[in-house]
Scaffold this active site. Sequence first.
Site, PDB file in Angstrom:
ATOM      1  CE1 TYR A   1     -11.071 -21.388  17.892  1.00 40.46           C
ATOM      2  CE2 TYR A   1     -11.458 -23.547  18.875  1.00 40.46           C
ATOM      3  CZ  TYR A   1     -11.361 -22.166  18.996  1.00 40.46           C
ATOM      4  OH  TYR A   1     -11.550 -21.576  20.223  1.00 40.46           O
TER       5      TYR A   1
ATOM      6  CB  SER B   1      -5.529 -21.433  14.838  1.00 40.56           C
ATOM      7  OG  SER B   1      -6.702 -21.398  15.619  1.00 40.56           O
ATOM      8  CE  LYS B   2      -8.383 -20.013  19.937  1.00 39.51           C
ATOM      9  NZ  LYS B   2      -8.168 -18.727  20.614  1.00 39.51           N
TER      10      LYS B   2
ATOM     11  CB  ILE C   1     -16.880 -21.125  27.598  1.00 42.32           C
ATOM     12  CG1 ILE C   1     -15.487 -21.661  27.990  1.00 42.32           C
ATOM     13  CG2 ILE C   1     -17.317 -19.971  28.507  1.00 42.32           C
ATOM     14  CD1 ILE C   1     -15.365 -22.248  29.381  1.00 42.32           C
TER      15      ILE C   1
ATOM     16  CG  ASN D   1     -11.159 -12.939  24.363  1.00 43.29           C
ATOM     17  OD1 ASN D   1     -11.468 -14.027  24.831  1.00 43.29           O
ATOM     18  ND2 ASN D   1     -12.042 -12.176  23.719  1.00 43.29           N
TER      19      ASN D   1
ATOM     20  CB  SER E   1      -9.285 -23.737  22.509  1.00 43.88           C
ATOM     21  OG  SER E   1     -10.259 -24.767  22.468  1.00 43.88           O
TER      22      SER E   1
HETATM   23  N1  LIG Z   1     -16.726 -20.165  23.750  1.00 42.10           N
HETATM   24  C1  LIG Z   1     -16.017 -21.249  23.958  1.00 42.10           C
HETATM   25  O1  LIG Z   1     -16.557 -22.325  24.261  1.00 42.10           O
HETATM   26  C2  LIG Z   1     -14.517 -21.211  23.866  1.00 42.10           C
HETATM   27  C3  LIG Z   1     -13.805 -22.364  24.204  1.00 42.10           C
HETATM   28  C4  LIG Z   1     -12.414 -22.341  24.123  1.00 42.10           C
HETATM   29  C5  LIG Z   1     -11.766 -21.186  23.737  1.00 42.10           C
HETATM   30  N2  LIG Z   1     -12.482 -20.081  23.415  1.00 42.10           N
HETATM   31  C6  LIG Z   1     -11.726 -18.890  23.033  1.00 42.10           C
HETATM   32  O2  LIG Z   1     -12.133 -17.798  23.849  1.00 42.10           O
HETATM   33  C7  LIG Z   1     -12.027 -16.585  23.119  1.00 42.10           C
HETATM   34  C8  LIG Z   1     -13.353 -15.856  23.124  1.00 42.10           C
HETATM   35  O3  LIG Z   1     -14.351 -16.733  22.634  1.00 42.10           O
HETATM   36  P1  LIG Z   1     -15.884 -16.310  22.526  1.00 42.10           P
HETATM   37  O4  LIG Z   1     -16.657 -17.552  22.550  1.00 42.10           O
HETATM   38  O5  LIG Z   1     -16.192 -15.234  23.495  1.00 42.10           O
HETATM   39  O6  LIG Z   1     -15.881 -15.734  21.017  1.00 42.10           O
HETATM   40  P2  LIG Z   1     -16.829 -14.675  20.302  1.00 42.10           P
HETATM   41  O7  LIG Z   1     -16.804 -15.001  18.860  1.00 42.10           O
HETATM   42  O8  LIG Z   1     -18.151 -14.580  20.981  1.00 42.10           O
HETATM   43  O9  LIG Z   1     -16.064 -13.300  20.580  1.00 42.10           O
HETATM   44  C9  LIG Z   1     -14.870 -13.007  19.931  1.00 42.10           C
HETATM   45  C10 LIG Z   1     -14.798 -11.501  19.747  1.00 42.10           C
HETATM   46  O10 LIG Z   1     -13.591 -11.227  19.021  1.00 42.10           O
HETATM   47  C11 LIG Z   1     -13.876 -10.242  18.057  1.00 42.10           C
HETATM   48  N3  LIG Z   1     -12.951 -10.340  16.937  1.00 42.10           N
HETATM   49  C12 LIG Z   1     -12.892 -11.297  15.973  1.00 42.10           C
HETATM   50  N4  LIG Z   1     -11.972 -10.996  15.069  1.00 42.10           N
HETATM   51  C13 LIG Z   1     -11.407  -9.824  15.458  1.00 42.10           C
HETATM   52  C14 LIG Z   1     -10.387  -8.994  14.920  1.00 42.10           C
HETATM   53  N5  LIG Z   1      -9.780  -9.317  13.763  1.00 42.10           N
HETATM   54  N6  LIG Z   1     -10.045  -7.871  15.587  1.00 42.10           N
HETATM   55  C15 LIG Z   1     -10.672  -7.522  16.750  1.00 42.10           C
HETATM   56  N7  LIG Z   1     -11.669  -8.277  17.303  1.00 42.10           N
HETATM   57  C16 LIG Z   1     -12.024  -9.401  16.647  1.00 42.10           C
HETATM   58  C17 LIG Z   1     -15.312 -10.539  17.610  1.00 42.10           C
HETATM   59  O11 LIG Z   1     -15.913  -9.394  16.991  1.00 42.10           O
HETATM   60  C18 LIG Z   1     -15.978 -10.944  18.923  1.00 42.10           C
HETATM   61  O12 LIG Z   1     -16.568  -9.848  19.596  1.00 42.10           O
HETATM   62  C19 LIG Z   1     -11.532 -16.966  21.729  1.00 42.10           C
HETATM   63  O13 LIG Z   1     -10.129 -16.884  21.680  1.00 42.10           O
HETATM   64  C20 LIG Z   1     -11.969 -18.415  21.616  1.00 42.10           C
HETATM   65  O14 LIG Z   1     -11.213 -19.127  20.663  1.00 42.10           O
HETATM   66  C21 LIG Z   1     -13.828 -20.051  23.464  1.00 42.10           C
END
Ligand SMILES: NC(=O)c1ccc[n+]([C@@H]2O[C@H](COP(=O)([O-])OP(=O)(O)OC[C@H]3O[C@@H](n4cnc5c(N)ncnc54)[C@H](O)[C@@H]3O)[C@@H](O)[C@H]2O)c1
Length: 251
Positions: A156, A159-160, A189, A91, A143
């Site tokens: 981004y 990468s996805k 989200i 994640n 994503s």
């Molecule tokens: N929020 C959205 O709308 C959305 C939409 C599509 C996909 N996503 C995907 O869902 C996932 C979670 O998204 P989110 O919004 O909760 O993100 P976020 O940025 O709130 O949380 C990501 C977490 O990953 C941790 N992280 C980052 N780099 C790291 C590393 N090198 N090692 C360990 N931990 C690390 C961060 O510290 C953070 O706590 C991601 O893969 C994101 O791309 C999110």
Amino acid sequence: MKLLENKIALITGAGRGIGRVIAEQFAQDGATVYVNDLQIGDMEEWAADCSARNKVKVVPICFDITDSSAMKSALMTIYKTEGRIDCVVNNAAIIANQKLGMVTKDLLEKMYSVNVFSLIDMLQIASRLMTRTGGGCFVNIASITGVVGSPGQVAYSSSKGAVIAITKSAAKELSPQQIRVNAVAPGIIKTERFEELYEANGDKIDNRISRIALGRLGTPQDVANAVSFLASDRASYISGHILGVDGCASI
Ligand SMILES: NC(=O)c1ccc[n+]([C@@H]2O[C@H](COP(=O)([O-])OP(=O)(O)OC[C@H]3O[C@@H](n4cnc5c(N)ncnc54)[C@H](O)[C@@H]3O)[C@@H](O)[C@H]2O)c1
């Protein structure tokens, strides 16, 4: 029996946002959950509370997923303690919005290092351990932008897109070892990260929200429900699948 009872799971990037809610759902579903992030932050307190509420083991395990030897040692710790690893949820990721003309090689390298290279590393290391115990599964968080693209998100979204292609190829390659590999592709989200982005680009995001057919933003719980299903034995004949959790959006 609960959906994930007796499963040993690792969830990366579970310090906040979607990863935190996935971890909570896995605990509710009866799994032993190892929660990873870069910093310990409030994870010890949260893990103790989550463990008490759900009567399962929840253990923080901090490492940077771009540090291959730290990842390997964390996975070995889980394997030696629990005797196996059943599921890894990939994640953790970083996001940056930059127009095509502004995208730098530095940004691409950083983003691909976290979102893509670390994912391959995790698949390599964890699948070797899963093979020893007869199989397991991965759920990768992709994503919708990796499927349909998005302006200002060349780095981004590509990468996805790679996460999606890696999921499909790894699923084919790891099937003989009884290892399933699937991905969830969330739409927009409502997370802490969303709030941060909304502050900077509210009007553009409103436009995207208006194109979500189900008429609302997704929640981290919507994503967690899908991940929990894909990690469970109910999905035992599903591999190489990309499950959209996007409210039927066309962003
Ligand atoms: N929020 C959205 O709308 C959305 C939409 C599509 C996909 N996503 C995907 O869902 C996932 C979670 O998204 P989110 O919004 O909760 O993100 P976020 O940025 O709130 O949380 C990501 C977490 O990953 C941790 N992280 C980052 N780099 C790291 C590393 N090198 N090692 C360990 N931990 C690390 C961060 O510290 C953070 O706590 C991601 O893969 C994101 O791309 C999110």
